[in-house]
Design a protein around this motif. Structure first.
Motif, PDB file in Angstrom:
ATOM      1  N   GLY A  29     -11.816  -6.471 -18.095  1.00  0.00           N
ATOM      2  CA  GLY A  29     -10.388  -6.249 -17.915  1.00  0.00           C
ATOM      3  C   GLY A  29     -10.063  -5.276 -16.797  1.00  0.00           C
ATOM      4  N   VAL A  30      -9.016  -5.587 -16.042  1.00  0.00           N
ATOM      5  CA  VAL A  30      -8.494  -4.697 -15.006  1.00  0.00           C
ATOM      6  C   VAL A  30      -6.966  -4.682 -15.111  1.00  0.00           C
ATOM      7  CG1 VAL A  30      -8.212  -4.289 -12.536  1.00  0.00           C
ATOM      8  CG2 VAL A  30     -10.414  -5.087 -13.412  1.00  0.00           C
ATOM      9  N   ILE A  31      -6.402  -3.507 -15.167  1.00  0.00           N
ATOM     10  CA  ILE A  31      -4.945  -3.348 -15.193  1.00  0.00           C
ATOM     11  C   ILE A  31      -4.493  -2.939 -13.798  1.00  0.00           C
ATOM     12  CG2 ILE A  31      -3.025  -2.037 -16.169  1.00  0.00           C
ATOM     13  CD1 ILE A  31      -4.757  -1.719 -18.713  1.00  0.00           C
ATOM     14  N   VAL A  32      -3.617  -3.729 -13.197  1.00  0.00           N
ATOM     15  CA  VAL A  32      -3.076  -3.456 -11.868  1.00  0.00           C
ATOM     16  C   VAL A  32      -1.628  -3.016 -12.023  1.00  0.00           C
ATOM     17  CG1 VAL A  32      -2.476  -4.429  -9.622  1.00  0.00           C
ATOM     18  CG2 VAL A  32      -4.607  -5.101 -10.742  1.00  0.00           C
ATOM     19  N   ILE A  33      -1.350  -1.775 -11.623  1.00  0.00           N
ATOM     20  CA  ILE A  33      -0.011  -1.202 -11.785  1.00  0.00           C
ATOM     21  C   ILE A  33       0.678  -1.241 -10.428  1.00  0.00           C
ATOM     22  CG2 ILE A  33       1.281   0.702 -12.809  1.00  0.00           C
ATOM     23  CD1 ILE A  33      -1.561   1.768 -13.719  1.00  0.00           C
ATOM     24  N   HIS A  34       1.759  -1.981 -10.353  1.00  0.00           N
ATOM     25  CA  HIS A  34       2.409  -2.243  -9.072  1.00  0.00           C
ATOM     26  C   HIS A  34       3.081  -0.998  -8.497  1.00  0.00           C
ATOM     27  CE1 HIS A  34       6.400  -2.162 -10.947  1.00  0.00           C
ATOM     28  NE2 HIS A  34       5.933  -2.944 -11.891  1.00  0.00           N
ATOM     29  N   THR A  40       5.541  -7.421  -6.096  1.00  0.00           N
ATOM     30  CA  THR A  40       5.799  -8.146  -4.851  1.00  0.00           C
ATOM     31  C   THR A  40       4.767  -9.257  -4.659  1.00  0.00           C
ATOM     32  OG1 THR A  40       4.382  -6.683  -3.566  1.00  0.00           O
ATOM     33  CG2 THR A  40       6.703  -6.041  -3.788  1.00  0.00           C
ATOM     34  N   PRO A  41       5.014 -10.189  -3.759  1.00  0.00           N
ATOM     35  CA  PRO A  41       4.001 -11.203  -3.459  1.00  0.00           C
ATOM     36  C   PRO A  41       2.652 -10.604  -3.067  1.00  0.00           C
ATOM     37  CG  PRO A  41       6.107 -11.871  -2.544  1.00  0.00           C
ATOM     38  CD  PRO A  41       6.298 -10.488  -3.075  1.00  0.00           C
ATOM     39  N   SER A  42       2.660  -9.477  -2.377  1.00  0.00           N
ATOM     40  CA  SER A  42       1.399  -8.845  -1.970  1.00  0.00           C
ATOM     41  C   SER A  42       0.631  -8.291  -3.164  1.00  0.00           C
ATOM     42  CB  SER A  42       1.667  -7.723  -0.962  1.00  0.00           C
ATOM     43  OG  SER A  42       2.186  -8.232   0.240  1.00  0.00           O
ATOM     44  N   VAL A  43       1.345  -7.702  -4.123  1.00  0.00           N
ATOM     45  CA  VAL A  43       0.687  -7.193  -5.327  1.00  0.00           C
ATOM     46  C   VAL A  43       0.114  -8.351  -6.134  1.00  0.00           C
ATOM     47  CG1 VAL A  43       1.042  -5.993  -7.514  1.00  0.00           C
ATOM     48  CG2 VAL A  43       2.096  -5.098  -5.434  1.00  0.00           C
ATOM     49  N   LEU A  62       6.885  -2.876 -14.679  1.00  0.00           N
ATOM     50  CA  LEU A  62       7.517  -1.614 -15.074  1.00  0.00           C
ATOM     51  C   LEU A  62       8.908  -1.428 -14.485  1.00  0.00           C
ATOM     52  CD1 LEU A  62       4.464   0.809 -14.719  1.00  0.00           C
ATOM     53  CD2 LEU A  62       5.243  -0.436 -16.748  1.00  0.00           C
ATOM     54  N   PHE A  63       9.158  -1.984 -13.313  1.00  0.00           N
ATOM     55  CA  PHE A  63      10.473  -1.869 -12.675  1.00  0.00           C
ATOM     56  C   PHE A  63      10.572  -2.900 -11.568  1.00  0.00           C
ATOM     57  CE2 PHE A  63       7.680   1.681 -11.229  1.00  0.00           C
ATOM     58  CZ  PHE A  63       7.387   1.227  -9.957  1.00  0.00           C
ATOM     59  N   GLY A  64      11.780  -3.073 -11.046  1.00  0.00           N
ATOM     60  CA  GLY A  64      11.990  -4.009  -9.954  1.00  0.00           C
ATOM     61  C   GLY A  64      12.152  -5.442 -10.437  1.00  0.00           C
ATOM     62  N   GLU A  65      12.188  -6.356  -9.488  1.00  0.00           N
ATOM     63  CA  GLU A  65      12.359  -7.780  -9.749  1.00  0.00           C
ATOM     64  C   GLU A  65      11.087  -8.511  -9.345  1.00  0.00           C
ATOM     65  OE1 GLU A  65      14.982 -11.470  -7.912  1.00  0.00           O
ATOM     66  OE2 GLU A  65      15.806  -9.428  -7.839  1.00  0.00           O
ATOM     67  N   PRO A  66      10.392  -9.157 -10.295  1.00  0.00           N
ATOM     68  CA  PRO A  66       9.137  -9.828  -9.955  1.00  0.00           C
ATOM     69  C   PRO A  66       9.292 -10.831  -8.816  1.00  0.00           C
ATOM     70  CG  PRO A  66       9.409  -9.741 -12.332  1.00  0.00           C
ATOM     71  CD  PRO A  66      10.707  -9.268 -11.735  1.00  0.00           C
ATOM     72  N   GLU A  67       8.328 -10.792  -7.903  1.00  0.00           N
ATOM     73  CA  GLU A  67       8.220 -11.695  -6.749  1.00  0.00           C
ATOM     74  C   GLU A  67       9.181 -11.358  -5.612  1.00  0.00           C
ATOM     75  OE1 GLU A  67       7.501 -15.884  -7.448  1.00  0.00           O
ATOM     76  OE2 GLU A  67       7.323 -15.505  -9.598  1.00  0.00           O
ATOM     77  N   ARG A  68       9.999 -10.341  -5.756  1.00  0.00           N
ATOM     78  CA  ARG A  68      10.877  -9.964  -4.650  1.00  0.00           C
ATOM     79  C   ARG A  68      10.039  -9.269  -3.575  1.00  0.00           C
ATOM     80  NH1 ARG A  68      16.393  -6.206  -5.024  1.00  0.00           N
ATOM     81  NH2 ARG A  68      17.120  -6.625  -2.890  1.00  0.00           N
ATOM     82  N   PRO A  69      10.121  -9.704  -2.337  1.00  0.00           N
ATOM     83  CA  PRO A  69       9.278  -9.121  -1.284  1.00  0.00           C
ATOM     84  C   PRO A  69       9.619  -7.659  -0.999  1.00  0.00           C
ATOM     85  CG  PRO A  69      10.173 -11.250  -0.604  1.00  0.00           C
ATOM     86  CD  PRO A  69      10.900 -10.851  -1.850  1.00  0.00           C
ATOM     87  N   MET A  70       8.663  -6.969  -0.425  1.00  0.00           N
ATOM     88  CA  MET A  70       8.886  -5.607   0.051  1.00  0.00           C
ATOM     89  C   MET A  70       9.939  -5.616   1.154  1.00  0.00           C
ATOM     90  SD  MET A  70       7.824  -2.357  -0.049  1.00  0.00           S
ATOM     91  CE  MET A  70       6.118  -2.311  -0.668  1.00  0.00           C
ATOM     92  N   SER A 219       0.135   1.170   2.256  1.00  0.00           N
ATOM     93  CA  SER A 219      -0.342   0.367   1.126  1.00  0.00           C
ATOM     94  C   SER A 219      -1.703  -0.248   1.435  1.00  0.00           C
ATOM     95  CB  SER A 219       0.680  -0.723   0.797  1.00  0.00           C
ATOM     96  OG  SER A 219       1.920  -0.147   0.429  1.00  0.00           O
ATOM     97  N   THR A 220      -2.743   0.366   0.905  1.00  0.00           N
ATOM     98  CA  THR A 220      -4.115   0.059   1.313  1.00  0.00           C
ATOM     99  C   THR A 220      -4.600  -1.325   0.887  1.00  0.00           C
ATOM    100  OG1 THR A 220      -4.861   1.250  -0.658  1.00  0.00           O
ATOM    101  CG2 THR A 220      -4.858   2.459   1.423  1.00  0.00           C
ATOM    102  N   VAL A 221      -4.095  -1.839  -0.246  1.00  0.00           N
ATOM    103  CA  VAL A 221      -4.586  -3.143  -0.722  1.00  0.00           C
ATOM    104  C   VAL A 221      -3.485  -4.198  -0.752  1.00  0.00           C
ATOM    105  CG1 VAL A 221      -6.449  -2.101  -2.070  1.00  0.00           C
ATOM    106  CG2 VAL A 221      -4.254  -2.572  -3.177  1.00  0.00           C
ATOM    107  N   THR A 222      -2.279  -3.850  -0.245  1.00  0.00           N
ATOM    108  CA  THR A 222      -1.184  -4.826  -0.285  1.00  0.00           C
ATOM    109  C   THR A 222      -0.549  -4.990   1.098  1.00  0.00           C
ATOM    110  OG1 THR A 222       0.352  -3.117  -1.087  1.00  0.00           O
ATOM    111  CG2 THR A 222      -0.726  -4.503  -2.742  1.00  0.00           C
ATOM    112  N   GLU A 223       0.529  -4.264   1.381  1.00  0.00           N
ATOM    113  CA  GLU A 223       1.320  -4.516   2.583  1.00  0.00           C
ATOM    114  C   GLU A 223       0.559  -4.234   3.874  1.00  0.00           C
ATOM    115  OE1 GLU A 223       4.181  -6.047   2.367  1.00  0.00           O
ATOM    116  OE2 GLU A 223       4.065  -5.987   0.178  1.00  0.00           O
TER     117      GLU A 223
END
Length: 243
Positions: A29-34, A40-43, A62-70, A219-223
């Motif tokens: 298991g791995v938990i990825v906290i956005h 975002t699409p990158s996460v 936890l917050f924001g709108e899923p899939e909404r781009p940065m 953002s080292t692993v996303t943007e």
């Protein structure tokens, strides 16, 4: 087709708090906290990479709108949401964000289901320090801090603060002394990280493994994704979760 259509949506409840979750994959298991502004699409893309590498990935919403781009608008709207939410510590020092209790419960549940040495936890930017707070619980065997940026760097003391209470910091040091390593990722010229890498080196020494990338990215692993950073995360999870 939605980017999350292939993910199983659920939720997790702990101490009266509920947050939605998205799950996919098999293996440890791995938990990825956005980060801000959310899933975002990158996460989501990073989560897919972990799934392809052989992990059961759970992404809390936890917050924001899923899939909404940065973007400037999405970041601004999410910051307004976060700033009034008492689950997150934004400015105060020597405090653990209350949402850490919910995240620890999620990690315990995932570990109890999947077994093994523990689960991985990766937080990024605003949530970077949450993975460190989750390390207080023995269920987390592989904490990763990607550009931890909370509390906001508005003073020298906050630039060094780890978003942990004194008691939680003591537990982190105890677990590190017992062998639990922490992986940190940042761009060297990223001001949002402040002096937290230096502080972590002071507190847990060689148990803090630093990946410091040249340049002014964030953002080292996303943007501003760095393959060096992503590869090191995959190596770290392989080392810690497949024993």
């Amino acid at each position: 087709m939605s980017l999350l259509d292939s993910w199983t949506q659920g939720d997790h409840r702990a101490s009266g708090v509920r947050h939605p979750t998205y799950r996919k994959g098999s293996g440890p298991g791995v938990i990825v906290i956005h980060e801000i502004p959310g899933l975002t699409p990158s996460v989501i893309g990073f989560g897919e990479e972990l799934v392809e590498a052989g992990y059961t990935v759970v992404m809390p919403h936890l917050f924001g709108e899923p899939e909404r781009p940065m973007g400037a608008r999405s970041v601004a709207s999410t910051l307004r949401q976060v700033c009034v939410n008492r689950e997150f510590t934004k400015i105060a020092t020597r405090q653990t964000s209350p949402v850490a209790n919910w995240l620890r419960s999620l990690a315990r549940e995932l570990h109890a289901e999947l077994g093994g040495p523990g689960v991985g936890a990766l937080g990024m930017c605003f949530t970077g320090g949450f993975a460190l707070a989750m390390m207080v619980d023995d269920a987390v065997a592989a904490p990763v801090l990607a550009q931890p940026s909370t509390p906001f760097v508005v003073s020298p003391s906050r630039a060094r603060d780890l978003n942990l209470s004194d008691s939680d910091l003591a537990k982190v040091k105890e677990r590190a002394a017992a062998g639990c390593e922490v992986l940190g990722l940042r761009y060297l010229k990223d001001p949002a990280v402040g002096k937290r890498f230096e502080r972590l080196t002071e507190e847990i020494g060689e148990k803090f493994i630093k990946v410091e990338l040249p340049g002014k990215g964030h953002s080292t692993v996303t943007e501003q994704r760095s393959q060096v950073a992503v590869d090191r995360v995959l190596e770290f999870f392989e080392e810690k979760l497949r024993a």
